[in-house]
Design an enzyme around this catalytic site. Sequence first.
Site, PDB file in Angstrom:
ATOM      1  N   CYS A 292       0.877  -1.235   0.191  1.00 51.44           N
ATOM      2  CA  CYS A 292      -0.092   0.153   0.142  1.00 51.44           C
ATOM      3  C   CYS A 292       0.865   1.492   0.044  1.00 51.44           C
ATOM      4  O   CYS A 292       1.860   1.272   0.802  1.00 51.44           O
ATOM      5  CB  CYS A 292      -0.953  -0.020   1.256  1.00 51.44           C
ATOM      6  SG  CYS A 292      -1.836   1.561   1.470  1.00 51.44           S
TER       7      CYS A 292
ATOM      8  N   ASP B 117      -0.288  -5.930   0.573  1.00 44.50           N
ATOM      9  CA  ASP B 117      -1.423  -6.491   0.114  1.00 44.50           C
ATOM     10  C   ASP B 117      -1.457  -7.659  -0.522  1.00 44.50           C
ATOM     11  O   ASP B 117      -0.357  -7.797  -1.295  1.00 44.50           O
ATOM     12  CB  ASP B 117      -2.226  -5.435  -0.570  1.00 44.50           C
ATOM     13  CG  ASP B 117      -2.580  -4.334  -0.252  1.00 44.50           C
ATOM     14  OD1 ASP B 117      -3.114  -4.171   0.999  1.00 44.50           O
ATOM     15  OD2 ASP B 117      -2.266  -3.017  -0.726  1.00 44.50           O
TER      16      ASP B 117
END
Length: 243
Positions: A150, A157
């Site tokens: 991110c 992620d």
Amino acid sequence: VKTRFLGKKTPGISKYSPKILEKVERANIQSMSSFFGCDFWNAYEFSFLNSSNQPVLETLEIIIPMTSLNTVESKSLKLYLASFYNKKFSNIQNALKLIEKDLYKLVKTKVSVTKVKKHPVPPKSLLVNNKKNLIPKNKIIRFEGFRSICPVTNQPDWANIYIHSSDDQIDAKKLNRLLKSYREHGDFHETCIESIFLLLLDDFKLSNVTIFGRFLRRGGIDINPLRSTQSKLLFSNFRDLSQ
């Protein structure tokens, strides 16, 4: 990327708050203009009060077209949906229409919001991790353990990536190398998937390709971008076991 809420401590919200929604401008509007796709958002923590003043908890599917000028910042969407917990509706359709209206104002494109009754099962696919051969055309292939970062919180992620090409073989070894190269890459889900999609067209010389990123949820929401050279989209909003 500057946001009002992502990665920051936020105050409690006690009433319906549409102004909390925050837009994020799409990164690749021009380079993606001749292609097709959407973002499937699944929100697992939507609650409101019914006509009997009893709480109702539902899962929502939100579909945002990839052609929208903006998308929505995920933390702001979480806070916005949470603000419904004390708002009364005679039926869920009235709540869904209100969400569609608020998101339309933000992303400048019609958005679909529906109640999820059951997710479809994932399609049959060929696991491509560690394979080194050419994958025959017209096979759905799956790469597990995709990782990106991110760009705001610097947190990882995770996703499973599904790819299909109806016209061309895919070099599995080269594809593995490409997808593993994103493990320290900082970008939002949508931008990562679009970047890979364009590389499949340019570097892999694929003429007909669809890519679908099934990302793990964060904050009760998962975001699943689908991009394709075809207007008829191959994948539905299925749910992986890991999600």
